[in-house]
Design a protein around this motif. Sequence first.
Motif, short mmCIF file in Angstrom:
data_model
loop_
_atom_site.label_atom_id
_atom_site.label_comp_id
_atom_site.label_asym_id
_atom_site.label_seq_id
_atom_site.Cartn_x
_atom_site.Cartn_y
_atom_site.Cartn_z
N UNK B 46 0.81 -1.29 0.04
CA UNK B 46 0.06 -0.13 -0.07
C UNK B 46 0.79 1.16 -0.06
N UNK B 47 0.51 2.23 -0.95
CA UNK B 47 1.24 3.44 -1.12
C UNK B 47 2.27 3.48 -1.63
N UNK B 48 3.07 2.46 -2.27
CA UNK B 48 4.23 2.06 -2.74
C UNK B 48 4.23 1.56 -4.03
N UNK B 49 3.25 0.52 -4.31
CA UNK B 49 3.26 -0.02 -5.66
C UNK B 49 3.10 -1.45 -5.63
N UNK B 50 2.88 -1.98 -7.09
CA UNK B 50 2.46 -3.35 -7.35
C UNK B 50 3.85 -4.23 -7.77
N UNK B 51 3.70 -5.54 -7.82
CA UNK B 51 4.75 -5.98 -8.39
C UNK B 51 3.81 -7.55 -8.63
N UNK B 52 4.27 -8.21 -9.60
CA UNK B 52 3.67 -9.41 -10.22
C UNK B 52 4.21 -10.62 -9.51
N UNK B 53 3.37 -11.64 -8.99
CA UNK B 53 3.74 -12.82 -8.39
C UNK B 53 2.65 -14.05 -8.72
N UNK B 54 3.20 -15.05 -8.97
CA UNK B 54 2.59 -16.33 -9.33
C UNK B 54 1.93 -17.01 -8.04
N UNK B 55 0.97 -17.06 -7.51
CA UNK B 55 0.79 -17.81 -6.19
C UNK B 55 1.60 -19.30 -6.42
N UNK B 56 1.91 -19.64 -5.16
CA UNK B 56 2.60 -21.02 -5.08
C UNK B 56 1.78 -22.15 -4.52
N UNK B 57 0.34 -21.65 -4.09
CA UNK B 57 -0.38 -22.45 -3.42
C UNK B 57 -1.29 -23.21 -4.23
N UNK B 58 -2.23 -24.05 -3.96
CA UNK B 58 -3.24 -24.70 -4.87
C UNK B 58 -4.30 -23.90 -5.37
N UNK B 59 -4.53 -23.79 -6.41
CA UNK B 59 -5.71 -22.90 -6.82
C UNK B 59 -7.19 -23.47 -6.06
N UNK B 60 -6.90 -24.82 -5.78
CA UNK B 60 -8.38 -25.19 -5.19
C UNK B 60 -8.42 -24.85 -3.82
N UNK B 61 -7.58 -24.12 -3.37
CA UNK B 61 -7.93 -23.29 -2.07
C UNK B 61 -8.00 -22.00 -2.12
N UNK B 62 -9.28 -21.45 -2.42
CA UNK B 62 -9.28 -20.17 -2.87
C UNK B 62 -9.19 -19.00 -1.77
N UNK B 63 -9.42 -19.47 -0.42
CA UNK B 63 -9.48 -18.33 0.42
C UNK B 63 -7.98 -18.31 1.08
N UNK B 64 -7.05 -19.14 0.72
CA UNK B 64 -5.72 -18.87 1.15
C UNK B 64 -4.66 -18.67 0.00
N UNK B 65 -4.13 -17.74 -0.02
CA UNK B 65 -3.37 -17.65 -1.19
C UNK B 65 -1.83 -17.56 -0.83
N UNK B 66 -0.94 -18.40 -1.06
CA UNK B 66 0.48 -18.34 -0.56
C UNK B 66 1.37 -17.68 -1.51
N UNK B 67 2.08 -16.54 -1.51
CA UNK B 67 2.98 -15.97 -2.61
C UNK B 67 4.23 -15.81 -1.77
#
Lengths: 351, 271
Positions: B46-67
């Motif tokens: 926040x307030x700084x900027x964005x960067x792209x990351x591919x989550x390393x977690x399973x797509x089948x667990x949508x409420x928890x995203x590991x980056x």
Amino acid sequence: MTTCFISDSNLGSLLDALAEAGPVLTNRPAADSDYATYAPHEKGAAFEYTGIRPTESLKGLLFPEREKVAEYPATSPEAPEPPAPPAVVGAANCDLKALASLDAVFLSDDFRDGFYAHRRQELFVITQDCTNPRPTCACTYLGFKPYPEEGFDLNLSQVEGGYVVEAGSEKGRELIEGHSDLIRESTKEMLAERDSKRLATLKAVEEINKDYVINASRRELLAAGDVEPPWTAEVSKCVECAACLFACPTCHCFLLYDQKSGETNERIKAWDACSYAGYSRMAGGGTPRAFLLERFRHRYMHKFDYFVENYGFEMCSGCGRCIEACTGKIDMRKLFKALESSEAAPAPESG
Amino acid sequence: MENPYFPLPAVIKDVIEETPTIKTLVLRPEKPIAFKAGQFMQLTAPGLGEAPFTPSSSPNVAERMEISILRAGRVTEALHEMKPGDAVGLRGPFGKGYPLDKLKGAEVLVVGGGVGLAPLRSLLLALFEDIGKYKRVSVKYGAKIPAELLFHRLFDEWRKIDKVDMEVTVDAGDDAWQGRVGLVTTLLKDLDLNIAQSYAVSCGPAIMLKFVTFELLHEGYKPEQIYLSMNRRMSCGTGKCGRCNVGPYYLCKDGPDMNYALIKDYPNVFA
């Protein structure tokens, strides 16, 4: 399409009426140079026909140099619609042709950019035929004409005493019909005068560009590769000022950046330029196009190869602003001619 | 109106220190975000900027995203300073994801370097969950030093899965290291895969992708059998800002995993 005639003084009245609804920009001679420029229409002012495109393109009205696109945290992810752009009078055909490139990019269905789309929908544009081309004009070089035939709300073709007016949209028709007291029927003589002026201008632009005509397509010439002499000769004049990219009506690169603003955060969308060394710089190394020659060449690849691959047409309107703006007087027409004459040029196809 | 530039709120649930330079942020987005393995998110500090990351977690667990994030510059530095409870922003998912359909019935060679194993982990989880559909999954992974081997606690678990094998190497060992020493490309010599029925998917630093590609071509892979997780600076994520191109392709729209045959003749492929 149906046409009518409006006298010089009645055109002024029509613009006054248009200005009741919101700001109107008109193309007129600049006060301090022999360029044409947009400025707000003042009530009672006459329309000063320039016969040439203004310095400014329509890009800045649809896609501002800098605008805030989000504030976060926020209770809703939706954004307010941006204000409608001013109505424009006196844009040229090259300005209309350029819109096709911006539309192709910003109006795509996935992740629709409402900041552009809304303004584009609200834009009211009265165009004009060109009669006064400059050495930098290259519309015919790109296959376009120096007068609009579609894509406008209204078009003005200067004739004796006023203009032949053509309506090109529902909004244009409505404006004319709402002020039927200001218009008259156009006569055969008027249309003939318009057509002969159009033909004369077309020939004039072709004459301006006659030494630049190439037989191979620009895409083919670029595919010939990094041929040293034409490219290195041109890039040696480039100072990375990015004037060509900012003046260009089709260039649309932008950067999203965030900044703190008091207690909240803002996301700004600002024009960016692929010629800058930092444009694609990556933390941790691996920056592509680290050399100026690569960035210089990329502009042409994007406009005349990659964009054609993706959208089927060239990302250029032949307006010549890049040639006019360039600090180093680089002219893309000369570059393509030099590429054609160089050893690596593809043999022209027969037939 | 809809706003493709607005960062959706997410809260950091946990911060895992994986290696001296890599941390995993476990995020809970305000609303679950469905994504396919290999698609990426634009993560906002926040307030700084964005960067792209591919989550390393399973797509089948949508409420928890590991980056998993390597500390490399301004934004990643700020993300590394964050703690559980802090808010971040998410946009996405973007990109096409891994070509899982293409890989069905094939011997899949997965080659990772350093933090490149993070996006590859989402591929591996997708393959492992459906292992019956693939002939074999062979993982080759390398890092600079043993301490930088990402997810090393999971390697033995992966090796136990039927049809999965994994070889690991480091560029430089230490006193405790008993395993292989050498660049990850050394693991690609004399492969025991049926190359004609194989696809390779690789992710890591650009220089690694370059030499992995050359080695694979040398081993007999054709360009169309090689998928590369390309790296480019990104901004909009939607194919509009012009920045992340390789030739006519925008990594944010057409990738970031690109088939090498499509991109090999364009300039600056390996930057």
